[in-house]
Design a protein around this motif. Structure first.
Motif, PDB file in Angstrom:
ATOM      1  N   PRO A 197      -4.384  -1.609   3.773  1.00  0.00           N
ATOM      2  CA  PRO A 197      -3.666  -0.269   3.071  1.00  0.00           C
ATOM      3  C   PRO A 197      -3.090   0.764   3.937  1.00  0.00           C
ATOM      4  O   PRO A 197      -3.607   1.014   5.143  1.00  0.00           O
ATOM      5  CB  PRO A 197      -4.809   0.005   2.145  1.00  0.00           C
ATOM      6  CG  PRO A 197      -6.008  -0.035   3.186  1.00  0.00           C
ATOM      7  CD  PRO A 197      -5.847  -1.277   3.887  1.00  0.00           C
ATOM      8  N   SER A 198      -2.200   1.309   3.521  1.00  0.00           N
ATOM      9  CA  SER A 198      -1.243   2.462   4.284  1.00  0.00           C
ATOM     10  C   SER A 198      -0.868   3.221   3.114  1.00  0.00           C
ATOM     11  O   SER A 198      -0.361   2.870   1.884  1.00  0.00           O
ATOM     12  CB  SER A 198      -0.509   2.080   5.243  1.00  0.00           C
ATOM     13  OG  SER A 198       0.600   1.410   4.633  1.00  0.00           O
ATOM     14  N   ILE A 199      -0.506   4.361   3.554  1.00  0.00           N
ATOM     15  CA  ILE A 199       0.147   5.409   2.575  1.00  0.00           C
ATOM     16  C   ILE A 199       1.448   6.210   3.453  1.00  0.00           C
ATOM     17  O   ILE A 199       1.133   6.485   4.410  1.00  0.00           O
ATOM     18  CB  ILE A 199      -0.871   6.495   2.009  1.00  0.00           C
ATOM     19  CG1 ILE A 199      -0.029   7.644   1.284  1.00  0.00           C
ATOM     20  CG2 ILE A 199      -1.593   7.297   3.040  1.00  0.00           C
ATOM     21  CD1 ILE A 199      -1.055   8.570   0.132  1.00  0.00           C
ATOM     22  N   THR A 200       2.373   6.403   2.766  1.00  0.00           N
ATOM     23  CA  THR A 200       3.490   6.979   3.425  1.00  0.00           C
ATOM     24  C   THR A 200       4.102   7.755   2.394  1.00  0.00           C
ATOM     25  O   THR A 200       4.304   7.925   1.142  1.00  0.00           O
ATOM     26  CB  THR A 200       4.759   5.868   3.527  1.00  0.00           C
ATOM     27  OG1 THR A 200       4.024   4.798   4.435  1.00  0.00           O
ATOM     28  CG2 THR A 200       5.827   6.488   4.238  1.00  0.00           C
ATOM     29  N   ALA A 201       4.585   9.036   2.839  1.00  0.00           N
ATOM     30  CA  ALA A 201       4.900  10.371   2.218  1.00  0.00           C
ATOM     31  C   ALA A 201       6.374  10.631   2.809  1.00  0.00           C
ATOM     32  O   ALA A 201       6.486  10.870   3.848  1.00  0.00           O
ATOM     33  CB  ALA A 201       4.040  11.696   2.257  1.00  0.00           C
ATOM     34  N   THR A 202       7.190  10.560   1.978  1.00  0.00           N
ATOM     35  CA  THR A 202       8.868  11.036   2.259  1.00  0.00           C
ATOM     36  C   THR A 202       9.208  12.253   1.800  1.00  0.00           C
ATOM     37  O   THR A 202       9.316  12.287   0.568  1.00  0.00           O
ATOM     38  CB  THR A 202       9.785   9.926   1.912  1.00  0.00           C
ATOM     39  OG1 THR A 202       9.162   8.525   2.404  1.00  0.00           O
ATOM     40  CG2 THR A 202      11.136  10.226   2.230  1.00  0.00           C
TER      41      THR A 202
END
Length: 524
Positions: A197-202
């Motif tokens: 799992p990973s999380i990305t914020a743009t």
């Protein structure tokens, strides 16, 4: 050939489905929740993003039985669940606070009601509760450089991505702008959760202002295993975002005067700009140059001035401060205003006068209270209260008072005649002129003097006044000099007997029986 025709038909159908609105599937959920892990005592987050601006109603369903929503948690019996996120961008995320082992393997579905008629769309995920909590990696600001980012005021920042991977549970990412004064300004951003799992914020587009000069774009990671947020910044290192802007001029303080006031005031003008100012200090200009006393250059971009202003002549006048750089010039204006109130010294004078007036009134009230302010008795009629205090009885029902010695000295046994025929009881006190003057006689008369004034008056009383009115005992206890005295001629008053008035007869002897002996009682 047939296979090529079949492939062409499939392509045509696909194009029609993508282009024609009637063939499109309008899916309201842009990003649904994904399976997540959490440790006991930590918070878990499921993300759900829907199409913004369509008035959608969003619920979270727990194990297909319990509904939380719409749009916010309205169920007070379940305070551990929170729906949060930027609703303007379509985020309705679910936070599960203080995860326990009972939350393991629970399915959480993001349900969207598009029309309010049961046309629902949903996507779900499952939570796995494990121990212990694991710290995630990151954050990493993708595409960041160590070079300055130079923009003009009003330009927009590019979109930057920040990523964190691993962790139990996943960390939470947030974009913000860190200004030179160490204040944080929130920046909108989009979040994407992957199954890695990973999380990305743009980060979203952000329009810079002059306040953003020498700032950084920062991405922060929050996780239960981190004592403080972990941060990456754009640009990296010591580089900053540079914003070219017009000069910023701060001019003050406010100038106001009171009625009847003349005073000296100190004003300061401060100017900052990028690029730098053309001149190192801002310029002052006065509508009335005579009000300026002196100027002082404190530091670069700062100037102080001492001025003298008066309410009578300077209200409405103005002072300008102007600063210029390569972008242009900025002017700030101070205007002298009248404050509608009295000056302090005049208020003090009014207060002192008011205190003196109050003190004077208090002294007058004390004097009247201590010495009495009642009116004096009428000259021709004694005060009844004083007559009562002297020991006389006053008949309130008669037109005039009838005086009775009342045993003042115990020596005057003569009774007072209170019959209606008694003319003395009906006359006004000390008013003896209502009686007729005696008829002229050939016999010599004796002049009488007024006992009160000492004046001689042969018509004041007739010679037979003693026979007409019984003498009254002279009393010294009446008020002031109003005394009721025995009416006697002057000679008798001076100790000489009048030859015409015989001496009063002696009182009759008392006929008292001799005392009788007390009989003795003998015992039988």
């Amino acid at each position: 050939m047939a296979s090529q025709c079949g492939l062409l038909c499939h392509v045509i159908v696909l194009v029609l489905c993508l282009v024609h609105p009637s063939l499109q599937q309008d899916v309201p959920i842009v990003m649904g929740p994904v399976n997540s892990q959490a440790a006991v005592g930590t918070d878990a987050v499921f993300y759900c993003k829907v199409r913004a601006g369509q008035g959608l109603v969003v619920y979270w369903i727990l194990n297909r039985t319990i509904a939380i929503g719409p749009n916010v948690n309205r169920n007070e019996a379940l305070p551990k669940y929170e729906i949060f996120g930027n609703a303007l961008l379509g985020y309705y995320n679910l936070r599960i606070k203080n995860v326990t082992i009972d939350d393991d393997a629970v399915q959480y579905d993001c349900l969207v009601d598009t029309k309010g008629d049961g046309s629902n769309y949903e996507e779900g995920a499952t939570l796995s509760v494990d121990n212990p909590a694991l710290e995630p990696m990151g954050p990493v600001c993708l595409g960041a450089t160590d070079n300055e980012i130079v923009l003009d005021e009003g330009d927009e920042l590019e979109n930057y991505r920040c990523q964190s991977s691993g962790g139990r549970p996943l960390g939470e990412l947030k974009w913000s702008l860190l200004r030179s004064d160490q204040t944080l300004v929130d920046v909108d951003f989009d979040t994407q959760v992957n199954t890695t799992p990973s999380i990305t914020a743009t980060s979203s587009s952000y329009t810079v202002t002059s306040d953003d000069h020498e700032s950084r774009l920062a991405c922060s990671l929050t996780h239960p295993n981190l004592n403080a947020d972990s941060i990456c910044s754009v640009p990296s290192g010591s580089a900053m975002i540079i914003v070219r802007h017009f000069p910023i001029v701060n001019f003050g303080p406010r100038l106001d005067v009171h009625y009847l006031e003349t005073k000296n005031a100190t004003i300061r003008c401060t100017a900052t700009a990028y690029p730098d100012l053309i001149t190192s200090i801002p310029q002052l200009s006065f509508s009335d140059p005579d009000m300026l006393i002196a100027t002082t250059l404190t530091e670069e971009g700062v100037i102080d001035a001492v001025i003298r202003i008066s309410q009578r002549s300077d209200v409405g006048k103005s002072i300008n401060c102007t600063a210029a750089n390569a972008k242009g010039s900025t002017t700030s204006t101070l205007e002298i205003e009248l404050t509608p109130r009295l000056p302090v010294w005049l208020l003090m004078v009014v207060l002192i006068l008011a205190c003196l007036v109050v003190l004077l009134l208090s002294l007058c009230c004390c004097y009247c209270f201590c010495n009495g302010c009642k009116p004096k008795a009428v000259e021709d009629q004694p005060d009844r209260g004083d007559i009562k205090a002297a020991g006389y009885e006053v008949n309130e029902s008669r037109s005039a008072s009838v005086f009775k010695p009342n045993g003042l000295n115990g020596t005057d046994p003569r009774p007072i005649n209170n019959d209606d025929a008694d003319s003395f009881g009906d006359i006004q006190l000390n008013d003896y002129t209502i009686y007729p003057l005696p008829l002229p006689s050939s016999e010599p008369t004796t002049e009488f003097n007024d006992h009160e004034t000492g004046e001689y008056n042969d018509g004041y009383l007739s010679p037979d006044a003693d026979e007409m009115f019984p003498p009254m005992v002279e009393d010294e206890h009446l008020m002031d000099e109003k005394r009721i005295s025995t009416f006697k001629p002057d000679d008798e008053m001076n100790g000489f007997a009048s030859p015409t008035s015989p001496p009063p007869p002696p009182p009759p002897p008392l006929d008292l029986d001799p005392p009788q002996p007390i009989p003795s009682i003998e015992d039988d």
